[in-house]
Scaffold this active site. Sequence first.
Site, PDB file in Angstrom:
ATOM      1  N   PRO A 281      10.375   2.814   8.871  1.00 16.15           N
ATOM      2  CA  PRO A 281      11.902   2.900   8.650  1.00 16.15           C
ATOM      3  C   PRO A 281      12.632   1.718   8.861  1.00 16.15           C
ATOM      4  CG  PRO A 281      11.499   3.961  10.989  1.00 16.15           C
ATOM      5  CD  PRO A 281      10.148   3.745  10.294  1.00 16.15           C
TER       6      PRO A 281
ATOM      7  N   GLU B 290       6.844   6.466  18.652  1.00 14.81           N
ATOM      8  CA  GLU B 290       7.931   5.845  18.841  1.00 14.81           C
ATOM      9  C   GLU B 290       7.974   4.611  18.118  1.00 14.81           C
ATOM     10  OE1 GLU B 290      11.987   4.748  19.590  1.00 14.81           O
ATOM     11  OE2 GLU B 290      10.750   6.666  20.266  1.00 14.81           O
TER      12      GLU B 290
ATOM     13  N   ARG C 278       0.769   6.662 -10.800  1.00 14.64           N
ATOM     14  CA  ARG C 278       1.365   7.108 -12.003  1.00 14.64           C
ATOM     15  C   ARG C 278       1.525   5.919 -13.135  1.00 14.64           C
ATOM     16  NH1 ARG C 278       6.602   7.125 -13.301  1.00 14.64           N
ATOM     17  NH2 ARG C 278       6.558   8.862 -14.451  1.00 14.64           N
TER      18      ARG C 278
ATOM     19  N   ASP D  83      11.282   5.293 -17.446  1.00 12.35           N
ATOM     20  CA  ASP D  83      11.808   5.954 -16.344  1.00 12.35           C
ATOM     21  C   ASP D  83      12.915   5.555 -15.863  1.00 12.35           C
ATOM     22  OD1 ASP D  83       9.728   7.902 -16.142  1.00 12.35           O
ATOM     23  OD2 ASP D  83       8.261   6.673 -14.855  1.00 12.35           O
TER      24      ASP D  83
END
Length: 245
Positions: free
Chosen positions: A89, A116, A154, A169
């Site tokens: 993150p 953690e 893809r 896209d």
Amino acid sequence: MQIDILTLFPEMLESVLNSSILGKAQEKEKFTYNLVNFRDYTENKHNKVDDYPYGGGAGMVLSPQPIFDAVNAITGDLKTKPRIVLMCPQGERYSQKKAEEFAKEEHLIIICGHYEGYDERIREHLITDEISIGDFVLTGGELGALVVVDSVVRLLPDVLGNEDSARQDSFSTGLLEHPHYTRPQDFRGMKVPEVLLSGDHAKIEAWRREESLKRTYQRRRDLLENYPLTEEDKKMLQRIEETDN
């Protein structure tokens, strides 16, 4: 393309990697994957891959040894070292641009964390990229890894049935994609825009361009800040702004 994924829970990944477009891409031999349980590489007599953080604190931290050794087992005989991606993150926010960059590689290694966090030496001395799929925290990196794999595979040549699909896209062009319609022409009184039925390709393209600009202006105005607008784009945006206000 070869994709190696280091994970403590390979069973979380297999069904997705073998399904839909990803499954078909393997049948076409466009990519192969290898799931590596880095617990298999631990030297800890209790088979542990984590430990308490120095200095105290909540949670457990992944130890460097199993991850370093798992990566070395993959890359040891390779002449060209692959991109090594850490799912975290704290990493760079993942984007279509990054997916397109990864799609040019022949080999990716993706590391999925748990607990953690990671021993900092993994970040400093092993990886080439640190990726986050959003400003939120998951229980592990597996779901993020699947997002990366799906978005990259893809884009590989001949994976999608229509090569224009990936090029058009949302985000690939720098704008959000225009609306789409299919049969029936009239669904419960909700009708397809007449321009799409006209057969006039120039008008259709102009309509799609303006709708793409409109959707981007209304939903992701930040994308327009550095977008190279043509004079016609500017006229369209002016009309959109006047209508929207």
